[in-house]
Scaffold this motif. Structure first.
Motif, PDB file in Angstrom:
ATOM      1  N   VAL A 292       0.834  -1.205   0.000  1.00 33.12           N
ATOM      2  CA  VAL A 292       0.000   0.000   0.000  1.00 33.12           C
ATOM      3  C   VAL A 292       0.867   1.253   0.000  1.00 33.12           C
ATOM      4  CG1 VAL A 292      -1.772   1.300   1.261  1.00 33.12           C
ATOM      5  CG2 VAL A 292      -1.908  -1.183   1.116  1.00 33.12           C
ATOM      6  N   GLY A 293       2.001   1.207   0.710  1.00 29.63           N
ATOM      7  CA  GLY A 293       2.917   2.347   0.706  1.00 29.63           C
ATOM      8  C   GLY A 293       3.415   2.670  -0.685  1.00 29.63           C
ATOM      9  N   THR A 294       3.723   1.619  -1.464  1.00 25.28           N
ATOM     10  CA  THR A 294       4.169   1.827  -2.843  1.00 25.28           C
ATOM     11  C   THR A 294       3.076   2.498  -3.671  1.00 25.28           C
ATOM     12  OG1 THR A 294       5.610  -0.124  -2.729  1.00 25.28           O
ATOM     13  CG2 THR A 294       5.001   0.667  -4.919  1.00 25.28           C
ATOM     14  N   ILE A 295       1.831   2.000  -3.541  1.00 25.53           N
ATOM     15  CA  ILE A 295       0.709   2.572  -4.294  1.00 25.53           C
ATOM     16  C   ILE A 295       0.505   4.035  -3.913  1.00 25.53           C
ATOM     17  CG2 ILE A 295      -1.805   2.470  -4.609  1.00 25.53           C
ATOM     18  CD1 ILE A 295      -1.609  -0.572  -4.296  1.00 25.53           C
ATOM     19  N   VAL A 296       0.559   4.338  -2.611  1.00 25.71           N
ATOM     20  CA  VAL A 296       0.325   5.708  -2.155  1.00 25.71           C
ATOM     21  C   VAL A 296       1.414   6.643  -2.657  1.00 25.71           C
ATOM     22  CG1 VAL A 296       0.230   7.200  -0.119  1.00 25.71           C
ATOM     23  CG2 VAL A 296      -1.040   5.061  -0.146  1.00 25.71           C
ATOM     24  N   TRP A 297       2.666   6.215  -2.597  1.00 25.18           N
ATOM     25  CA  TRP A 297       3.765   7.082  -3.047  1.00 25.18           C
ATOM     26  C   TRP A 297       3.677   7.357  -4.551  1.00 25.18           C
ATOM     27  CZ3 TRP A 297       6.586  10.537  -0.923  1.00 25.18           C
ATOM     28  CH2 TRP A 297       6.920  10.440   0.431  1.00 25.18           C
ATOM     29  N   ILE A 298       3.335   6.326  -5.333  1.00 30.94           N
ATOM     30  CA  ILE A 298       3.157   6.542  -6.772  1.00 30.94           C
ATOM     31  C   ILE A 298       2.001   7.508  -7.000  1.00 30.94           C
ATOM     32  CG2 ILE A 298       2.484   5.445  -8.941  1.00 30.94           C
ATOM     33  CD1 ILE A 298       3.971   2.944  -8.032  1.00 30.94           C
ATOM     34  N   GLY A 299       0.931   7.330  -6.228  1.00 33.62           N
ATOM     35  CA  GLY A 299      -0.224   8.225  -6.346  1.00 33.62           C
ATOM     36  C   GLY A 299       0.109   9.655  -5.981  1.00 33.62           C
ATOM     37  N   ILE A 300       0.911   9.842  -4.955  1.00 31.79           N
ATOM     38  CA  ILE A 300       1.314  11.190  -4.544  1.00 31.79           C
ATOM     39  C   ILE A 300       2.068  11.889  -5.675  1.00 31.79           C
ATOM     40  CG2 ILE A 300       2.939  12.438  -3.054  1.00 31.79           C
ATOM     41  CD1 ILE A 300       2.095  10.540  -0.786  1.00 31.79           C
ATOM     42  N   GLY A 301       3.039  11.188  -6.244  1.00 27.89           N
ATOM     43  CA  GLY A 301       3.823  11.791  -7.326  1.00 27.89           C
ATOM     44  C   GLY A 301       2.987  12.068  -8.561  1.00 27.89           C
ATOM     45  N   ALA A 302       2.158  11.095  -8.946  1.00 29.41           N
ATOM     46  CA  ALA A 302       1.359  11.250 -10.161  1.00 29.41           C
ATOM     47  C   ALA A 302       0.310  12.349  -9.998  1.00 29.41           C
ATOM     48  CB  ALA A 302       0.684   9.928 -10.516  1.00 29.41           C
ATOM     49  N   SER A 303      -0.348  12.414  -8.834  1.00 30.33           N
ATOM     50  CA  SER A 303      -1.376  13.448  -8.631  1.00 30.33           C
ATOM     51  C   SER A 303      -0.752  14.844  -8.611  1.00 30.33           C
ATOM     52  CB  SER A 303      -2.148  13.188  -7.335  1.00 30.33           C
ATOM     53  OG  SER A 303      -1.282  13.218  -6.215  1.00 30.33           O
ATOM     54  N   ALA A 304       0.447  14.973  -8.043  1.00 30.02           N
ATOM     55  CA  ALA A 304       1.136  16.263  -8.050  1.00 30.02           C
ATOM     56  C   ALA A 304       1.494  16.680  -9.477  1.00 30.02           C
ATOM     57  CB  ALA A 304       2.389  16.195  -7.184  1.00 30.02           C
ATOM     58  N   LEU A 305       2.007  15.728 -10.258  1.00 27.13           N
ATOM     59  CA  LEU A 305       2.402  16.029 -11.639  1.00 27.13           C
ATOM     60  C   LEU A 305       1.193  16.434 -12.482  1.00 27.13           C
ATOM     61  CD1 LEU A 305       4.618  16.083 -13.808  1.00 27.13           C
ATOM     62  CD2 LEU A 305       4.148  13.671 -14.236  1.00 27.13           C
ATOM     63  N   ILE A 306       0.102  15.681 -12.351  1.00 26.71           N
ATOM     64  CA  ILE A 306      -1.099  15.995 -13.126  1.00 26.71           C
ATOM     65  C   ILE A 306      -1.683  17.342 -12.688  1.00 26.71           C
ATOM     66  CG2 ILE A 306      -3.509  15.305 -13.458  1.00 26.71           C
ATOM     67  CD1 ILE A 306      -1.577  13.859 -15.263  1.00 26.71           C
ATOM     68  N   GLY A 307      -1.597  17.655 -11.387  1.00 28.18           N
ATOM     69  CA  GLY A 307      -2.091  18.944 -10.900  1.00 28.18           C
ATOM     70  C   GLY A 307      -1.347  20.111 -11.521  1.00 28.18           C
ATOM     71  N   VAL A 308      -0.035  20.007 -11.551  1.00 29.40           N
ATOM     72  CA  VAL A 308       0.780  21.065 -12.155  1.00 29.40           C
ATOM     73  C   VAL A 308       0.526  21.148 -13.661  1.00 29.40           C
ATOM     74  CG1 VAL A 308       3.145  21.803 -12.646  1.00 29.40           C
ATOM     75  CG2 VAL A 308       2.560  20.900 -10.389  1.00 29.40           C
ATOM     76  N   PHE A 309       0.467  19.986 -14.303  1.00 26.85           N
ATOM     77  CA  PHE A 309       0.246  19.942 -15.754  1.00 26.85           C
ATOM     78  C   PHE A 309      -1.107  20.546 -16.116  1.00 26.85           C
ATOM     79  CE2 PHE A 309      -0.337  17.320 -19.760  1.00 26.85           C
ATOM     80  CZ  PHE A 309       0.617  18.028 -20.474  1.00 26.85           C
ATOM     81  N   ASN A 310      -2.114  20.298 -15.287  1.00 30.19           N
ATOM     82  CA  ASN A 310      -3.445  20.853 -15.520  1.00 30.19           C
ATOM     83  C   ASN A 310      -3.427  22.379 -15.370  1.00 30.19           C
ATOM     84  OD1 ASN A 310      -6.245  20.796 -16.002  1.00 30.19           O
ATOM     85  ND2 ASN A 310      -6.675  20.803 -13.811  1.00 30.19           N
ATOM     86  N   LEU A 311      -2.709  22.868 -14.356  1.00 25.56           N
ATOM     87  CA  LEU A 311      -2.610  24.306 -14.129  1.00 25.56           C
ATOM     88  C   LEU A 311      -1.939  25.006 -15.307  1.00 25.56           C
ATOM     89  CD1 LEU A 311      -3.139  26.542 -12.002  1.00 25.56           C
ATOM     90  CD2 LEU A 311      -0.813  26.144 -11.162  1.00 25.56           C
ATOM     91  N   MET A 312      -1.001  24.319 -15.935  1.00 23.77           N
ATOM     92  CA  MET A 312      -0.308  24.865 -17.100  1.00 23.77           C
ATOM     93  C   MET A 312      -1.187  24.864 -18.350  1.00 23.77           C
ATOM     94  SD  MET A 312       3.268  22.822 -16.453  1.00 23.77           S
ATOM     95  CE  MET A 312       3.635  22.809 -18.191  1.00 23.77           C
ATOM     96  N   GLY A 313      -2.312  24.131 -18.300  1.00 24.28           N
ATOM     97  CA  GLY A 313      -3.158  23.985 -19.483  1.00 24.28           C
ATOM     98  C   GLY A 313      -2.784  22.787 -20.312  1.00 24.28           C
TER      99      GLY A 313
END
Length: 434
Positions: A292-313
């Motif tokens: 579960v720790g592996t899944i959560v850490w991957i999720g943390i990184g991916a959600s942060a990246l998608i958040g920034v990418f979305n803000l950029m358009g």
């Protein structure tokens, strides 16, 4: 500040190319996906918006880890960990002897039936592949089964947890796409059984066309007392499956509540079998924490990246590119399938889901498709990724428990017919069930 303005002025096309170029470059260094995505998100946010973007990353991470759905992920992983350490799977395999009987290829069919039940108990792929590799593979090899057929059955059968509810893949899809997990489970059940049936049909046809690949078992009369003992081995696993899936489908419990019921059911099973011990529980808890720790850490990184990418358009830009490929909706879906297939050869499915679904699901809705249907299609595509070279994780799981003379190359070769069956099942979902 001028550097920030220069980065903003370069255009979303160049920015997207730089972001994903840096992403894949860092992945080639061997860094874990979770750290790579988090680092790229941080660099991109600072480069485009300066320190004011840091709270955005923090809020995205908090909203991801604060999801109540993660409780069910943890519970289902714990179920799988408890199964790994108990003798339930071994007794289940023995009990399935009654089903296989003297059927040519019966042990392989028996293995696939066990795989379906194990998938319905936990939804975790790695543990199932290893269990079948330890229990079923040696028996098939001892009986003279073709090595590639035996390897393929264990590996592909163990990966059925991707499709058969309660699949963790479907849970993550529901979390990311904001789709009912109960609806996903209901929709995926028959496609999961269809894929298992394709495997069974392949085994029986191979055994009929070439009897040497699956020698017939000698006649065996099982005493009535032994039959009763074997049937008893079916009671506990099937009871757990009935309570977990039955409570979801009948609307008695939510997915999260049903996952807790499953853990209680497996724990009670180990108590009744006198296998429950402190070492078993601690070992299962540690395995759960790691997974579960592996899944959560991957999720943390991916959600942060998608958040920034979305803000950029960036999401609007990529969505426009994909949707503009063709005026035919099914062609757009096929392009998505191709992207998922290629990514599945190199990335973990959790990262693929969290990186692509925020882009793909809105397009699917705009095209008029049901996101629940796309969730089943996505899970089937990820099923292929578990077996496909060069980094198919199911092959590496099986290799960890096979005899030294079975190479990784032989495992991947053995999986090719089963990958073909998965692609066939995916095609049926795309062109028949739309």
């Amino acid at each position: 500040m001028q550097a920030v303005l220069d980065l903003q002025a370069m255009g979303i096309e160049t920015a997207t190319a730089l972001m994903f170029g840096l992403l894949f470059l860092l992945l080639l260094t061997g860094m874990p996906l979770a750290f790579v995505t988090l680092l790229v998100a941080l660099v991109s946010a600072l480069g485009f918006y300066g320190t004011m973007a840091i709270p955005l990353i923090a809020s995205r991470i908090f909203s991801f880890v604060n999801s109540f759905v993660f409780v069910s992920v943890t519970m289902f992983v714990l179920m799988a960990a408890l199964l790994d350490r108990s003798g339930i799977a071994r007794d289940l395999f023995e009990a399935m002897r009654l089903m296989g009987g003297r059927l040519r290829g019966g042990v392989a069919v028996q293995t696939l039936a066990v795989a379906v039940v194990l998938a319905a108990m936990s939804g975790i792929i790695g543990g199932e592949v290893i269990l079948l590799g330890v229990i079923a593979l040696p028996q098939m090899l001892r009986l003279g089964y073709d090595r590639k057929l035996a390897i393929g059955v264990c590996c592909a059968g163990g990966a059925l947890g991707t499709m058969v509810p309660p699949s963790i893949v479907l849970i993550i899809y529901g979390l990311t796409a904001n789709v009912s997990i109960g609806a996903l489970f209901s929709a995926a059940f028959l496609p999961g059984l269809m894929l298992a049936a394709l495997y069974v049909a392949y085994v029986l046809i191979r055994a009929w066309a070439n009897p040497s690949v699956a020698p017939a078992l000698p006649p065996e009369e099982i005493p009535a007392e032994e039959k009763r003992a074997l049937l008893a081995g079916l009671v506990l696993p099937l009871a757990v499956v009935a309570f977990v899936l039955g409570s979801i489908y009948l609307g008695i419990a939510s997915v999260t509540e049903a996952s807790a019921i499953g853990v209680i059911g497996v724990l009670l099973s180990t108590l009744l079998r006198r296998e429950c011990s402190l070492d078993l529980v601690i070992g299962a808890a540690r395995q759960t924490l790691s997974t579960v720790g592996t899944i959560v850490w991957i999720g943390i990184g991916a959600s942060a990246l998608i958040g920034v990418f979305n803000l950029m358009g960036g999401i609007r830009f990529v969505s426009g590119l994909i949707a503009g490929v063709s005026e035919e909706p099914i062609v757009v879906v096929l392009v998505m399938m191709g992207i998922l297939f290629i990514l599945g050869m190199f990335l973990d499915w959790v990262g693929i889901a969290l990186l692509t679904l925020p882009i793909f699901v809105p397009i699917i809705k705009d095209l008029g498709y049901d996101p629940v249907w796309f969730g089943v299609v996505f899970a089937m595509n990820m099923q292929v990724s578990f077996l496909s070279p060069p980094f198919g994780p199911a092959a590496f799981y099986l290799k960890s428990v096979t005899p030294p003379d079975i190479s990784l190359a032989e495992i991947f070769t053995a999986l090719l017919p089963f990958i073909g069956l998965q692609v066939l099942a995916l095609a049926l979902l795309l062109f028949v069930w739309v």
